[in-house]
Design a protein around this motif. Sequence first.
Motif, PDB file in Angstrom:
ATOM      1  N   GLY A 231       0.632  -0.983  -0.221  1.00 41.01           N
ATOM      2  CA  GLY A 231      -0.120   0.036  -0.064  1.00 41.01           C
ATOM      3  C   GLY A 231       0.807   1.314   0.061  1.00 41.01           C
ATOM      4  O   GLY A 231       1.993   1.163  -0.438  1.00 41.01           O
ATOM      5  N   GLN A 232       0.033   2.221   0.387  1.00 45.96           N
ATOM      6  CA  GLN A 232       0.746   3.793   0.436  1.00 45.96           C
ATOM      7  C   GLN A 232       0.646   4.375   1.772  1.00 45.96           C
ATOM      8  O   GLN A 232      -0.486   4.117   2.472  1.00 45.96           O
ATOM      9  N   THR A 233       1.721   5.083   2.227  1.00 54.02           N
ATOM     10  CA  THR A 233       1.743   5.794   3.456  1.00 54.02           C
ATOM     11  C   THR A 233       2.629   7.072   3.341  1.00 54.02           C
ATOM     12  O   THR A 233       3.505   7.134   2.503  1.00 54.02           O
ATOM     13  N   LYS A 234       2.398   7.825   4.284  1.00 55.60           N
ATOM     14  CA  LYS A 234       3.844   8.811   4.548  1.00 55.60           C
ATOM     15  C   LYS A 234       4.913   8.369   5.370  1.00 55.60           C
ATOM     16  O   LYS A 234       5.751   7.866   4.524  1.00 55.60           O
ATOM     17  N   ASN A 235       4.771   8.538   6.398  1.00 61.22           N
ATOM     18  CA  ASN A 235       5.963   7.710   7.376  1.00 61.22           C
ATOM     19  C   ASN A 235       5.278   6.733   8.054  1.00 61.22           C
ATOM     20  O   ASN A 235       4.106   6.475   8.328  1.00 61.22           O
ATOM     21  N   LEU A 236       6.158   5.525   7.829  1.00 62.90           N
ATOM     22  CA  LEU A 236       5.710   4.228   8.327  1.00 62.90           C
ATOM     23  C   LEU A 236       6.474   3.586   9.625  1.00 62.90           C
ATOM     24  O   LEU A 236       7.750   3.398   9.302  1.00 62.90           O
ATOM     25  N   THR A 237       6.005   3.376  10.439  1.00 63.84           N
ATOM     26  CA  THR A 237       6.542   2.649  11.722  1.00 63.84           C
ATOM     27  C   THR A 237       6.038   1.281  11.897  1.00 63.84           C
ATOM     28  O   THR A 237       4.671   1.259  12.196  1.00 63.84           O
ATOM     29  N   LEU A 238       6.954   0.191  11.975  1.00 68.03           N
ATOM     30  CA  LEU A 238       5.970  -0.963  12.159  1.00 68.03           C
ATOM     31  C   LEU A 238       7.010  -1.980  13.123  1.00 68.03           C
ATOM     32  O   LEU A 238       8.148  -2.303  12.742  1.00 68.03           O
ATOM     33  N   ASN A 239       6.351  -2.458  14.125  1.00 62.65           N
ATOM     34  CA  ASN A 239       7.049  -3.420  14.878  1.00 62.65           C
ATOM     35  C   ASN A 239       6.481  -4.785  14.548  1.00 62.65           C
ATOM     36  O   ASN A 239       4.986  -4.890  14.698  1.00 62.65           O
ATOM     37  N   ASN A 240       7.070  -5.999  14.207  1.00 63.13           N
ATOM     38  CA  ASN A 240       6.291  -7.144  13.707  1.00 63.13           C
ATOM     39  C   ASN A 240       7.075  -8.479  14.324  1.00 63.13           C
ATOM     40  O   ASN A 240       8.407  -8.152  14.509  1.00 63.13           O
ATOM     41  N   THR A 241       6.211  -9.539  14.407  1.00 64.66           N
ATOM     42  CA  THR A 241       7.021 -10.707  15.131  1.00 64.66           C
ATOM     43  C   THR A 241       6.980 -11.905  14.329  1.00 64.66           C
ATOM     44  O   THR A 241       7.034 -13.009  14.774  1.00 64.66           O
ATOM     45  N   ARG A 242       6.827 -11.560  13.006  1.00 67.12           N
ATOM     46  CA  ARG A 242       7.008 -12.852  12.161  1.00 67.12           C
ATOM     47  C   ARG A 242       7.894 -12.631  10.754  1.00 67.12           C
ATOM     48  O   ARG A 242       7.761 -11.443  10.500  1.00 67.12           O
ATOM     49  N   ASP A 243       7.877 -13.511   9.924  1.00 72.86           N
ATOM     50  CA  ASP A 243       8.361 -13.293   8.710  1.00 72.86           C
ATOM     51  C   ASP A 243       7.518 -12.323   7.920  1.00 72.86           C
ATOM     52  O   ASP A 243       6.262 -12.519   7.925  1.00 72.86           O
ATOM     53  N   LEU A 244       8.016 -11.288   7.300  1.00 71.43           N
ATOM     54  CA  LEU A 244       7.231 -10.251   6.522  1.00 71.43           C
ATOM     55  C   LEU A 244       7.667  -9.964   5.238  1.00 71.43           C
ATOM     56  O   LEU A 244       8.631  -9.865   4.912  1.00 71.43           O
ATOM     57  N   GLU A 245       6.452 -10.203   4.206  1.00 73.17           N
ATOM     58  CA  GLU A 245       6.798  -9.780   2.869  1.00 73.17           C
ATOM     59  C   GLU A 245       6.263  -8.654   2.651  1.00 73.17           C
ATOM     60  O   GLU A 245       5.114  -8.352   2.725  1.00 73.17           O
ATOM     61  N   LEU A 246       7.227  -7.717   2.055  1.00 72.28           N
ATOM     62  CA  LEU A 246       6.790  -6.490   1.495  1.00 72.28           C
ATOM     63  C   LEU A 246       6.259  -6.521   0.056  1.00 72.28           C
ATOM     64  O   LEU A 246       7.077  -6.850  -0.795  1.00 72.28           O
ATOM     65  N   GLY A 247       5.055  -5.930  -0.397  1.00 69.00           N
ATOM     66  CA  GLY A 247       4.472  -6.042  -1.732  1.00 69.00           C
ATOM     67  C   GLY A 247       4.947  -4.994  -2.250  1.00 69.00           C
ATOM     68  O   GLY A 247       5.625  -4.015  -1.722  1.00 69.00           O
ATOM     69  N   GLY A 248       3.872  -4.527  -3.034  1.00 70.27           N
ATOM     70  CA  GLY A 248       4.021  -2.989  -3.708  1.00 70.27           C
ATOM     71  C   GLY A 248       3.942  -1.984  -2.549  1.00 70.27           C
ATOM     72  O   GLY A 248       2.801  -2.031  -1.785  1.00 70.27           O
ATOM     73  N   MET A 249       4.980  -1.273  -2.444  1.00 70.35           N
ATOM     74  CA  MET A 249       4.731  -0.103  -1.199  1.00 70.35           C
ATOM     75  C   MET A 249       5.362   1.199  -1.539  1.00 70.35           C
ATOM     76  O   MET A 249       6.598   1.257  -2.467  1.00 70.35           O
ATOM     77  N   ASN A 250       4.553   2.229  -1.456  1.00 72.18           N
ATOM     78  CA  ASN A 250       4.913   3.544  -1.719  1.00 72.18           C
ATOM     79  C   ASN A 250       5.047   4.361  -0.187  1.00 72.18           C
ATOM     80  O   ASN A 250       4.102   4.458   0.159  1.00 72.18           O
ATOM     81  N   VAL A 251       6.334   4.591   0.168  1.00 70.37           N
ATOM     82  CA  VAL A 251       6.506   5.114   1.521  1.00 70.37           C
ATOM     83  C   VAL A 251       7.197   6.497   1.221  1.00 70.37           C
ATOM     84  O   VAL A 251       8.176   6.680   0.671  1.00 70.37           O
ATOM     85  N   VAL A 252       6.472   7.412   1.393  1.00 73.04           N
ATOM     86  CA  VAL A 252       6.622   9.060   0.958  1.00 73.04           C
ATOM     87  C   VAL A 252       7.660   9.599   1.756  1.00 73.04           C
ATOM     88  O   VAL A 252       8.625  10.229   1.374  1.00 73.04           O
ATOM     89  N   GLY A 253       7.668   8.884   3.214  1.00 77.60           N
ATOM     90  CA  GLY A 253       8.358   9.616   3.992  1.00 77.60           C
ATOM     91  C   GLY A 253       9.509   8.444   4.507  1.00 77.60           C
ATOM     92  O   GLY A 253      10.264   7.819   3.602  1.00 77.60           O
ATOM     93  N   ASN A 254       9.605   8.225   5.678  1.00 79.58           N
ATOM     94  CA  ASN A 254      10.591   7.564   6.286  1.00 79.58           C
ATOM     95  C   ASN A 254      10.144   6.059   6.450  1.00 79.58           C
ATOM     96  O   ASN A 254       8.804   6.182   7.044  1.00 79.58           O
ATOM     97  N   LEU A 255      10.787   4.963   6.445  1.00 81.36           N
ATOM     98  CA  LEU A 255      10.315   3.588   7.049  1.00 81.36           C
ATOM     99  C   LEU A 255      11.340   3.100   8.209  1.00 81.36           C
ATOM    100  O   LEU A 255      12.446   3.147   8.026  1.00 81.36           O
ATOM    101  N   ASN A 256      10.786   2.626   9.300  1.00 80.55           N
ATOM    102  CA  ASN A 256      11.226   2.042  10.598  1.00 80.55           C
ATOM    103  C   ASN A 256      10.609   0.996  10.849  1.00 80.55           C
ATOM    104  O   ASN A 256       9.569   0.810  11.064  1.00 80.55           O
ATOM    105  N   LEU A 257      11.244  -0.149  10.720  1.00 82.17           N
ATOM    106  CA  LEU A 257      10.891  -1.557  10.634  1.00 82.17           C
ATOM    107  C   LEU A 257      11.710  -2.157  11.636  1.00 82.17           C
ATOM    108  O   LEU A 257      12.727  -2.342  11.622  1.00 82.17           O
ATOM    109  N   VAL A 258      10.953  -2.756  12.467  1.00 77.01           N
ATOM    110  CA  VAL A 258      11.635  -3.624  13.560  1.00 77.01           C
ATOM    111  C   VAL A 258      10.933  -5.166  13.419  1.00 77.01           C
ATOM    112  O   VAL A 258       9.735  -5.185  13.719  1.00 77.01           O
ATOM    113  N   ASN A 259      11.584  -6.036  12.959  1.00 74.02           N
ATOM    114  CA  ASN A 259      11.026  -7.538  12.505  1.00 74.02           C
ATOM    115  C   ASN A 259      11.620  -8.555  13.186  1.00 74.02           C
ATOM    116  O   ASN A 259      12.938  -8.830  12.755  1.00 74.02           O
ATOM    117  N   ASP A 260      11.013  -9.477  13.822  1.00 70.56           N
ATOM    118  CA  ASP A 260      11.523 -10.639  14.468  1.00 70.56           C
ATOM    119  C   ASP A 260      11.163 -11.883  13.538  1.00 70.56           C
ATOM    120  O   ASP A 260      10.213 -12.713  13.603  1.00 70.56           O
TER     121      ASP A 260
END
Length: 199
Positions: A77-106
């Motif tokens: 999807g689409q967003t401005k700034n994205l902050t995500l904390n996640n606890t499983r394998d993560l697949e990023l599909g089509g992504m439009n991040v206009v600002g900053n991406l901060n991802l913590v992923n276990d």
Amino acid sequence: GTISVHTTGNGSAWLTLAGTGTTLTLAESNVGSGLLRVTAQKLNQSGAITAGTLSLAGASDDTTLNDAGNQIGALNGQTKNLTLNNTRDLELGGMNVVGNLNLVNDGDVTNSGHLYLNGTTTINAAGHDVSLDYSTNYITGAFSTTAHDLNLRNAGWTTLGATTLTGNLSLDGGRDITQSAPLNVAGSTTFKTTYRHIT
């Protein structure tokens, strides 16, 4: 407003909150391995999200999903700034991040669609692999990673920020490759670029 979503089995849910300046807060929500599609200008949470796929539709403001219990299998999807904390394998599909991406992923981080990351990107997946190798990824800001292996493909200029890897680094850059912070790579390092510079 605040909404909690639960489905029986592996169902799907679509949430829409329209209007300028509107914020949607997701309380604890579980759609199993199904799809949770959210349309809101701004999104945050007050409880963990469990979903096979989370799709952000038209989020023109920030998306902040930093609950330590999130279990999201895929994100697009689409967003401005994205902050995500996640606890499983993560697949990023089509992504439009206009600002900053901060991802913590276990878990491992992969991608299956075009990533357009316009600001800085910080991924902390310590002990896991990060493989963002879609051919048309376009990442413009500094890219910082903590992980085991990093496999990165970028069609634009690549700036590596602070990078700590216990495994290997492989970077295929369509343009110049530079760095803005120290690189600490325990294994092998491979850079590839065509008719460009590595500095």
